[in-house]
Design a protein around this motif. Structure first.
Motif, PDB file in Angstrom:
ATOM      1  N   ALA A  70      -2.743 -16.977  -7.018  1.00  0.00           N
ATOM      2  CA  ALA A  70      -2.904 -17.425  -5.631  1.00  0.00           C
ATOM      3  C   ALA A  70      -1.902 -18.532  -5.308  1.00  0.00           C
ATOM      4  O   ALA A  70      -1.632 -19.418  -6.120  1.00  0.00           O
ATOM      5  N   GLY A  71      -1.363 -18.452  -4.106  1.00  0.00           N
ATOM      6  CA  GLY A  71      -0.487 -19.502  -3.614  1.00  0.00           C
ATOM      7  C   GLY A  71       0.974 -19.347  -3.968  1.00  0.00           C
ATOM      8  O   GLY A  71       1.816 -20.074  -3.427  1.00  0.00           O
ATOM      9  N   LEU A  72       1.301 -18.415  -4.859  1.00  0.00           N
ATOM     10  CA  LEU A  72       2.689 -18.219  -5.240  1.00  0.00           C
ATOM     11  C   LEU A  72       3.355 -17.183  -4.324  1.00  0.00           C
ATOM     12  O   LEU A  72       2.674 -16.350  -3.708  1.00  0.00           O
ATOM     13  N   PRO A  73       4.691 -17.229  -4.212  1.00  0.00           N
ATOM     14  CA  PRO A  73       5.385 -16.288  -3.320  1.00  0.00           C
ATOM     15  C   PRO A  73       5.061 -14.827  -3.582  1.00  0.00           C
ATOM     16  O   PRO A  73       4.967 -14.030  -2.641  1.00  0.00           O
ATOM     17  N   SER A  74       4.866 -14.476  -4.856  1.00  0.00           N
ATOM     18  CA  SER A  74       4.589 -13.070  -5.168  1.00  0.00           C
ATOM     19  C   SER A  74       3.290 -12.593  -4.539  1.00  0.00           C
ATOM     20  O   SER A  74       3.181 -11.432  -4.117  1.00  0.00           O
ATOM     21  N   GLN A  75       2.280 -13.467  -4.459  1.00  0.00           N
ATOM     22  CA  GLN A  75       1.030 -13.049  -3.830  1.00  0.00           C
ATOM     23  C   GLN A  75       1.218 -12.819  -2.339  1.00  0.00           C
ATOM     24  O   GLN A  75       0.680 -11.859  -1.772  1.00  0.00           O
ATOM     25  N   GLU A  76       1.981 -13.689  -1.687  1.00  0.00           N
ATOM     26  CA  GLU A  76       2.230 -13.508  -0.258  1.00  0.00           C
ATOM     27  C   GLU A  76       3.013 -12.226  -0.010  1.00  0.00           C
ATOM     28  O   GLU A  76       2.799 -11.533   0.988  1.00  0.00           O
ATOM     29  N   ARG A  77       3.927 -11.895  -0.914  1.00  0.00           N
ATOM     30  CA  ARG A  77       4.696 -10.662  -0.762  1.00  0.00           C
ATOM     31  C   ARG A  77       3.837  -9.436  -0.997  1.00  0.00           C
ATOM     32  O   ARG A  77       4.007  -8.413  -0.331  1.00  0.00           O
ATOM     33  N   LEU A  78       2.905  -9.539  -1.938  1.00  0.00           N
ATOM     34  CA  LEU A  78       1.946  -8.446  -2.117  1.00  0.00           C
ATOM     35  C   LEU A  78       1.071  -8.285  -0.884  1.00  0.00           C
ATOM     36  O   LEU A  78       0.759  -7.171  -0.464  1.00  0.00           O
ATOM     37  N   ARG A  79       0.669  -9.416  -0.293  1.00  0.00           N
ATOM     38  CA  ARG A  79      -0.149  -9.361   0.912  1.00  0.00           C
ATOM     39  C   ARG A  79       0.607  -8.682   2.053  1.00  0.00           C
ATOM     40  O   ARG A  79       0.053  -7.886   2.805  1.00  0.00           O
ATOM     41  N   LEU A  80       1.907  -8.986   2.150  1.00  0.00           N
ATOM     42  CA  LEU A  80       2.747  -8.347   3.161  1.00  0.00           C
ATOM     43  C   LEU A  80       2.812  -6.846   2.934  1.00  0.00           C
ATOM     44  O   LEU A  80       2.661  -6.048   3.867  1.00  0.00           O
ATOM     45  N   LEU A  81       3.012  -6.455   1.682  1.00  0.00           N
ATOM     46  CA  LEU A  81       3.100  -5.034   1.368  1.00  0.00           C
ATOM     47  C   LEU A  81       1.782  -4.318   1.628  1.00  0.00           C
ATOM     48  O   LEU A  81       1.753  -3.192   2.127  1.00  0.00           O
ATOM     49  N   ALA A  82       0.667  -4.992   1.308  1.00  0.00           N
ATOM     50  CA  ALA A  82      -0.647  -4.397   1.545  1.00  0.00           C
ATOM     51  C   ALA A  82      -0.902  -4.208   3.031  1.00  0.00           C
ATOM     52  O   ALA A  82      -1.432  -3.167   3.457  1.00  0.00           O
ATOM     53  N   SER A  83      -0.528  -5.195   3.838  1.00  0.00           N
ATOM     54  CA  SER A  83      -0.741  -5.078   5.282  1.00  0.00           C
ATOM     55  C   SER A  83       0.152  -4.007   5.879  1.00  0.00           C
ATOM     56  O   SER A  83      -0.256  -3.271   6.775  1.00  0.00           O
ATOM     57  N   TRP A  84       1.369  -3.906   5.385  1.00  0.00           N
ATOM     58  CA  TRP A  84       2.278  -2.876   5.877  1.00  0.00           C
ATOM     59  C   TRP A  84       1.778  -1.487   5.502  1.00  0.00           C
ATOM     60  O   TRP A  84       1.791  -0.564   6.300  1.00  0.00           O
ATOM     61  N   GLY A  85       1.270  -1.367   4.273  1.00  0.00           N
ATOM     62  CA  GLY A  85       0.774  -0.073   3.835  1.00  0.00           C
ATOM     63  C   GLY A  85      -0.501   0.356   4.532  1.00  0.00           C
ATOM     64  O   GLY A  85      -0.817   1.535   4.587  1.00  0.00           O
ATOM     65  N   SER A  86      -1.251  -0.603   5.084  1.00  0.00           N
ATOM     66  CA  SER A  86      -2.500  -0.258   5.763  1.00  0.00           C
ATOM     67  C   SER A  86      -2.284   0.161   7.204  1.00  0.00           C
ATOM     68  O   SER A  86      -3.193   0.678   7.845  1.00  0.00           O
ATOM     69  N   GLU A  87      -1.074  -0.047   7.737  1.00  0.00           N
ATOM     70  CA  GLU A  87      -0.802   0.349   9.113  1.00  0.00           C
ATOM     71  C   GLU A  87      -0.584   1.853   9.178  1.00  0.00           C
ATOM     72  O   GLU A  87       0.173   2.417   8.392  1.00  0.00           O
ATOM     73  N   PRO A  88      -1.232   2.544  10.133  1.00  0.00           N
ATOM     74  CA  PRO A  88      -1.152   4.001  10.193  1.00  0.00           C
ATOM     75  C   PRO A  88       0.269   4.530  10.312  1.00  0.00           C
ATOM     76  O   PRO A  88       0.604   5.567   9.768  1.00  0.00           O
ATOM     77  N   THR A  89       1.155   3.815  11.025  1.00  0.00           N
ATOM     78  CA  THR A  89       2.500   4.319  11.236  1.00  0.00           C
ATOM     79  C   THR A  89       3.502   3.721  10.276  1.00  0.00           C
ATOM     80  O   THR A  89       4.663   4.082  10.292  1.00  0.00           O
ATOM     81  N   GLY A  90       3.056   2.790   9.436  1.00  0.00           N
ATOM     82  CA  GLY A  90       4.018   2.123   8.583  1.00  0.00           C
ATOM     83  C   GLY A  90       3.751   2.268   7.109  1.00  0.00           C
ATOM     84  O   GLY A  90       4.419   1.645   6.296  1.00  0.00           O
ATOM     85  N   ALA A  91       2.761   3.085   6.739  1.00  0.00           N
ATOM     86  CA  ALA A  91       2.421   3.183   5.327  1.00  0.00           C
ATOM     87  C   ALA A  91       3.517   3.892   4.565  1.00  0.00           C
ATOM     88  O   ALA A  91       3.873   5.020   4.870  1.00  0.00           O
ATOM     89  N   PRO A  92       4.073   3.260   3.522  1.00  0.00           N
ATOM     90  CA  PRO A  92       5.101   3.912   2.739  1.00  0.00           C
ATOM     91  C   PRO A  92       4.552   4.986   1.815  1.00  0.00           C
ATOM     92  O   PRO A  92       5.243   5.905   1.438  1.00  0.00           O
ATOM     93  N   ALA A  93       3.305   4.849   1.434  1.00  0.00           N
ATOM     94  CA  ALA A  93       2.694   5.850   0.557  1.00  0.00           C
ATOM     95  C   ALA A  93       1.188   5.661   0.586  1.00  0.00           C
ATOM     96  O   ALA A  93       0.691   4.564   0.826  1.00  0.00           O
TER      97      ALA A  93
END
Length: 223
Positions: A194-217
């Motif tokens: 928690a609190g490290l850049p990698s977690q924030e980047r994972l959070r970004l990827l998770a939010s992007w993947g949850s979007e119906p039009t933006g999910a990479p996989a």
């Protein structure tokens, strides 16, 4: 005869071992890795509940039996493969794109080679693992030399560094668990403190993947 009875009654691993124990022998006459088992719904649910962790389940054949959405977003090339080819070791050693994902590709590849040797020794009659070794011998320039080193290792925790085209560079801690109910499956979880850049980047990827039009996989927990 006991093996045929287990197959006819469709016993799971626990029931199979118990029957062989009652018979005063072991269930080792037929390699359980030959049977590709599907994930139980409860285990699929566990995978998908890890919203900020990339997680997948590997079976005895070292193929990915299921993974959550974040894992599929992190490794889309693997998630899109057919079940029999969906191996992290195979992808790492044979797909040129893996060299762009793993920041230290050689270390990651060697880890998979050493783990594969350990699995082959534990399951000498597993034809799928033998086929994978043969394929890597034929098509991976580095594999024959690394295989001949005869090194084995069993790591259940460690650090992986990788690069994602959207999330950027990630340093992820991995942990490997074996389910008591599903001894043939290993659960591999990548997470960031928690609190490290990698977690924030994972959070970004998770939010992007949850979007119906933006999910990479999509997750492959149902496959």
């Amino acid at each position: 005869m006991l093996q045929a009875l287990c197959d006819a009654l469709q016993f799971d691993g626990i029931e199979r071992r118990h029957l062989f124990a009652l018979g005063g022998t072991t269930a080792g006459h037929k390699d359980p890795g030959e049977h590709s088992s599907r994930l139980r719904p409860a285990l699929r649910q566990v995978l998908e509940s890890m919203e900020l962790a990339s997680a997948f389940a590997s079976d005895r054949n070292l193929t990915v039996a299921g993974g959550n959405t974040l894992w599929a977003s992190l490794f889309p090339e693997v998630a899109e493969l057919p079940r029999r080819e969906r191996s992290m070791a195979r992808w790492t050693l044979l797909d040129p794109r893996a060299r762009l994902v793993w920041c230290d590709w050689e270390r990651a590849a060697r880890d998979y080679v050493h783990g594969l040797r350990l699995a082959a020794a534990a399951q000498p009659r597993n034809q799928r693992i033998a086929n994978l070794i043969g394929e890597l011998m034929m098509h991976s320039p580095e594999f024959p030399a690394w295989w001949s080193e005869h090194r084995v290792q069993e790591r259940s925790t460690g650090l992986k560094r990788l690069h994602h085209p959207v999330a950027g560079d990630l340093e992820l801690q991995y942990e490997i668990f074996t389910s008591v109910a599903d001894p043939g499956h290993s659960l591999v979880v990548y997470s960031a403190p928690a609190g490290l850049p990698s977690q924030e980047r994972l959070r970004l990827l998770a939010s992007w993947g949850s979007e119906p039009t933006g999910a990479p996989a999509r997750g492959i927990a149902e496959s």
